[in-house]
Write an enzyme that holds these catalytic residues in place. Sequence first.
Site, PDB file in Angstrom:
ATOM      1  N   ASP A 151       0.833  -1.189   0.000  1.00 28.29           N
ATOM      2  CA  ASP A 151       0.000   0.000   0.000  1.00 28.29           C
ATOM      3  C   ASP A 151       0.879   1.254   0.000  1.00 28.29           C
ATOM      4  O   ASP A 151       1.646   1.478   0.943  1.00 28.29           O
ATOM      5  CB  ASP A 151      -0.870  -0.045   1.261  1.00 28.29           C
ATOM      6  CG  ASP A 151      -1.981   0.974   1.204  1.00 28.29           C
ATOM      7  OD1 ASP A 151      -2.555   1.150   0.118  1.00 28.29           O
ATOM      8  OD2 ASP A 151      -2.258   1.599   2.237  1.00 28.29           O
TER       9      ASP A 151
ATOM     10  N   THR B 186      -3.131   5.421  -4.058  1.00 27.76           N
ATOM     11  CA  THR B 186      -2.091   6.260  -3.458  1.00 27.76           C
ATOM     12  C   THR B 186      -0.771   6.122  -4.213  1.00 27.76           C
ATOM     13  O   THR B 186      -0.064   7.106  -4.398  1.00 27.76           O
ATOM     14  CB  THR B 186      -1.883   5.927  -1.967  1.00 27.76           C
ATOM     15  OG1 THR B 186      -1.505   4.561  -1.835  1.00 27.76           O
ATOM     16  CG2 THR B 186      -3.146   6.157  -1.172  1.00 27.76           C
ATOM     17  N   THR B 187      -0.473   4.919  -4.649  1.00 34.06           N
ATOM     18  CA  THR B 187       0.777   4.716  -5.390  1.00 34.06           C
ATOM     19  C   THR B 187       0.710   5.472  -6.710  1.00 34.06           C
ATOM     20  O   THR B 187       1.665   6.154  -7.107  1.00 34.06           O
ATOM     21  CB  THR B 187       1.000   3.216  -5.659  1.00 34.06           C
ATOM     22  OG1 THR B 187       0.841   2.513  -4.427  1.00 34.06           O
ATOM     23  CG2 THR B 187       2.373   2.963  -6.208  1.00 34.06           C
TER      24      THR B 187
ATOM     25  N   ASP C 297      -9.063  -0.560   1.253  1.00 32.24           N
ATOM     26  CA  ASP C 297      -9.027   0.073  -0.073  1.00 32.24           C
ATOM     27  C   ASP C 297     -10.251  -0.354  -0.875  1.00 32.24           C
ATOM     28  O   ASP C 297     -10.932   0.470  -1.483  1.00 32.24           O
ATOM     29  CB  ASP C 297      -7.765  -0.347  -0.848  1.00 32.24           C
ATOM     30  CG  ASP C 297      -6.523   0.406  -0.390  1.00 32.24           C
ATOM     31  OD1 ASP C 297      -6.605   1.065   0.665  1.00 32.24           O
ATOM     32  OD2 ASP C 297      -5.493   0.334  -1.074  1.00 32.24           O
TER      33      ASP C 297
HETATM   34  N1  LIG Z   1      -5.869  -7.307 -13.526  1.00 32.74           N
HETATM   35  C1  LIG Z   1      -5.278  -6.163 -13.826  1.00 32.74           C
HETATM   36  N2  LIG Z   1      -4.676  -5.966 -15.020  1.00 32.74           N
HETATM   37  C2  LIG Z   1      -4.066  -4.808 -15.293  1.00 32.74           C
HETATM   38  N3  LIG Z   1      -3.984  -3.768 -14.451  1.00 32.74           N
HETATM   39  C3  LIG Z   1      -4.579  -3.888 -13.270  1.00 32.74           C
HETATM   40  C4  LIG Z   1      -5.248  -5.085 -12.881  1.00 32.74           C
HETATM   41  N4  LIG Z   1      -5.717  -4.916 -11.622  1.00 32.74           N
HETATM   42  C5  LIG Z   1      -5.353  -3.675 -11.263  1.00 32.74           C
HETATM   43  N5  LIG Z   1      -4.679  -3.040 -12.225  1.00 32.74           N
HETATM   44  C6  LIG Z   1      -4.134  -1.679 -12.228  1.00 32.74           C
HETATM   45  O1  LIG Z   1      -3.241  -1.531 -11.150  1.00 32.74           O
HETATM   46  C7  LIG Z   1      -3.236  -0.172 -10.725  1.00 32.74           C
HETATM   47  C8  LIG Z   1      -3.422  -0.083  -9.228  1.00 32.74           C
HETATM   48  O2  LIG Z   1      -2.321  -0.670  -8.580  1.00 32.74           O
HETATM   49  P1  LIG Z   1      -2.116  -0.589  -7.001  1.00 32.74           P
HETATM   50  O3  LIG Z   1      -3.365  -0.969  -6.323  1.00 32.74           O
HETATM   51  O4  LIG Z   1      -0.881  -1.348  -6.706  1.00 32.74           O
HETATM   52  O5  LIG Z   1      -1.784   0.929  -6.765  1.00 32.74           O
HETATM   53  P2  LIG Z   1      -2.701   2.124  -6.305  1.00 32.74           P
HETATM   54  O6  LIG Z   1      -4.124   1.731  -6.281  1.00 32.74           O
HETATM   55  O7  LIG Z   1      -2.334   3.299  -7.119  1.00 32.74           O
HETATM   56  O8  LIG Z   1      -2.152   2.429  -4.856  1.00 32.74           O
HETATM   57  P3  LIG Z   1      -2.489   1.723  -3.451  1.00 32.74           P
HETATM   58  O9  LIG Z   1      -3.392   0.554  -3.744  1.00 32.74           O
HETATM   59  O10 LIG Z   1      -1.151   1.316  -2.955  1.00 32.74           O
HETATM   60  O11 LIG Z   1      -3.135   2.781  -2.647  1.00 32.74           O
HETATM   61  C9  LIG Z   1      -4.378   0.520 -11.448  1.00 32.74           C
HETATM   62  O12 LIG Z   1      -3.860   1.294 -12.483  1.00 32.74           O
HETATM   63  C10 LIG Z   1      -5.196  -0.650 -11.983  1.00 32.74           C
HETATM   64  O13 LIG Z   1      -5.886  -0.321 -13.165  1.00 32.74           O
HETATM   65 MG   LIG Z   2      -4.827   0.007  -5.231  1.00 34.04          MG
END
Ligand SMILES: Nc1ncnc2c1ncn2[C@@H]1O[C@H](COP(=O)(O)OP(=O)(O)OP(=O)(O)O)[C@@H](O)[C@H]1O
Ligand SMILES: [Mg+2]
Length: 555
Positions: free
Chosen positions: A62, A95-96, A388
Site C-alpha cells: 500500500d 495512493t501509489t 481500499d
Molecule cells: N488485472 C489487472 N490488469 C491490469 N492492471 C490492473 C489489474 N488490476 C489492477 N490493475 C491496475 O493496477 C493499478 C493499481 O495498482 P495498485 O493498487 O498497486 O496501486 P494504487 O491503487 O495506485 O495504490 P495503493 O493501492 O497502494 O493505494 C491501477 O492502475 C489498476 O488499473
Molecule cells: Mg490500489
Amino acid sequence: MQQGQPMIVMSEDSQRVKDKDAQDYNISAARAVAEAVRSTLGPKGMDKMLVDSMGSVTITNDGVTILQEMDIDNPTAEMIIEVAETQEDEAGDGTTTAVAIAGELLKNAEDLLEQEIHPTAIIKGFHMASEQARDEIDDIAQDVDTEDEELLRSVAETSMTGKGTEVNKEHLSQLIIDAVKQVTVEDDEGNNVVDLEFLNIETQTGRSAGESDLLEGGIVDKDPVHDNMPTEATDADILLLNEAIEVEETDVDTEVSVTDPDQLQKFLDREEKQLREKVDTIADLGADVVFCQKGIDDLAQHYLAKEGILAVRRAKKSDLEFLSEVVGASVVSDLESATEDDLGFGDVTRDDADELFYVEGEDAHGVTLLLRGSTEHVVDELERGVNDALDVVAQTVSDGRVLAGGGAIEVELASRLRDYADSVSGREQLAVEAFADSLELVPRVLAENAGLDSIDTLVDLRSAHDDGDVEAGLNVFTGDVEDTFEAGVVEPAHAKEQAVTSAAEAANLVLKIDDIISAGDLSTDKGGDEEGGAPGAPGGAGGMGGMGGGMGGMM
Ligand SMILES: Nc1ncnc2c1ncn2[C@@H]1O[C@H](COP(=O)(O)OP(=O)(O)OP(=O)(O)O)[C@@H](O)[C@H]1O
Ligand SMILES: [Mg+2]
C-alpha cells in the site's frame, strides 16, 4: 563605504538554497519518494518490508502505508507524502498512482526547466492540463447501475489484486459488497449514501482469510468477568459504561490506620456498600448486559453474577462507540445520572471457539467484517487491502462512475490532452504535453513491474487508442492489449480524478519554490556540517543525494 559588502540577516546556522539549485533539490527529493513506491504498482507489483526504529515490521504493498512508515526527514519529500495521504483520505485507493504521477510530472518539468521554460509557464500548463483531465475523465467515465453486483465485484477485485487480499479475492469481494450494501441508505433526493461509520473491521489471527465473515452487529473480543455469569442474552437491555465499577479512590494519597478490628470491619463494609449500590443502580436500570470500558471490582463481579447480569470489563473504547450504533445506546460515563433511555437493545451471543461475543441490534444497524488470517502480518496487510476495496466499492455505489483500468484511462487521457495541447498557445503547450506524457507512466510501470517491455506496451496501447478503442488497457497477465473494462479491470472515476488533481497540485507547489531558507542544516545526514556547512547549493544537494541514495537502496 558599506557598498559591496553583503548584509547578513540570517543566523549562522541557517542555510539557503536558491533558484536552479532549489529546484534541483526539491525535484530530486520528490522524485526519490515517487520512485520508492513505483515498484509496488499494479497486480504484479512487489511488496516492501519496513522495519521501524523499534524493530517492528510492516509488510505492505500500500503506497500510503509505505510512505508513512518510511522515516522521511525532508521537507519536500513530506509534501509528496501528503499527496498519498490526501488520496487515502479522499479516495482510499490509488495512493501509489498519485505519488508516481507527481514524481513523473516533476521529472518532465525538469526537462522543461532545462529548456529555459519559466516555472510559471509550466505551472500554468500543468494546471490547465489537470482541469482538462478532470473534464475528460467525466466524459470517458461510464455511468453504471450501482446495484450491479458483477460490476461491484470487478471494482473490488481490481483494487485487491496484487495485495495480500489477492488469493481470497472472490470471497472477500463478496463480503465487501454485502457490507457496503448493509450500510447504504438513500437520502431525500434518492442518492445512495454509504455510511462506513456503521461498518467495523475486526481482525483475528489463527485461521485462513477464506474464513473471514460478515456479521450483522458488533464483536467484543472479551470474556465474561465472572464464571457464574450467563454468556448469552437475547432481547437484552444493554448498558455501555465508561466508568469503573470499583470503589472510588481519593485523588490524594491517603493512609488509614485502624486500631481495632471493628473499625476495620466498618471500613470494609462501607466499601462493600459502595459496590453494592453501583450494582443495584445497574440492576434497577434493567440492564441485562454491561460492557464496561474500565475495570470491575471482584466483589462487584460477584454481585453482578448474582443478579444474572452478563458483564465484560476493559472493553475497547472503539468497540463501545461502535456498539452504541449497533444497539442504539449511549455510552454512559456517570452511572448515577444514567436513565433507561441510555440503554440499548439487542442480542448477545457467544462464540466459544473464538471466545468472542457477537452483539446484534434490532432497529439500529451496523455490521462487522471479521477478517481472519494466519499471522499478524498477514491480517494487517489483509485489512489494508480490504479497506481500499471497501472505499472504492462505496465510491462506486454512491457516485456510479467507473473507468477501465490497466492503464486504459491514462493512455486515453494522454491522447486527449495532446489534442487539447494544440489549442493551447505559448509555452504552456509544452507543459500540457509533458502532463500527457506523465500520465502514461502508469501503463509503463504496470508493464515494467510485470516484466514486460514498457515501450512496446505503450506503442500498442497508443495505437489501440488512436483507433478509437477507449478501453484498451494492459492485461498484465498475458501482456496483451485488450478491453480491460470487459475483462473486469474497473476503477472508480472519483479516485482517478483525485489522483490526477493532487499529483498536479503537489508538482506545482514544488515548482513554485525558488528559494529554500532553512533555520537549520538542510541535509538529512548529520555529517554535512563538517564538510563546511556553508550556505549554498553544494551542501543542499549533498544532503539530498544522501536521501535519494538511501531510498534507492530500498527498491
Ligand atoms: N488485472 C489487472 N490488469 C491490469 N492492471 C490492473 C489489474 N488490476 C489492477 N490493475 C491496475 O493496477 C493499478 C493499481 O495498482 P495498485 O493498487 O498497486 O496501486 P494504487 O491503487 O495506485 O495504490 P495503493 O493501492 O497502494 O493505494 C491501477 O492502475 C489498476 O488499473
Ligand atoms: Mg490500489
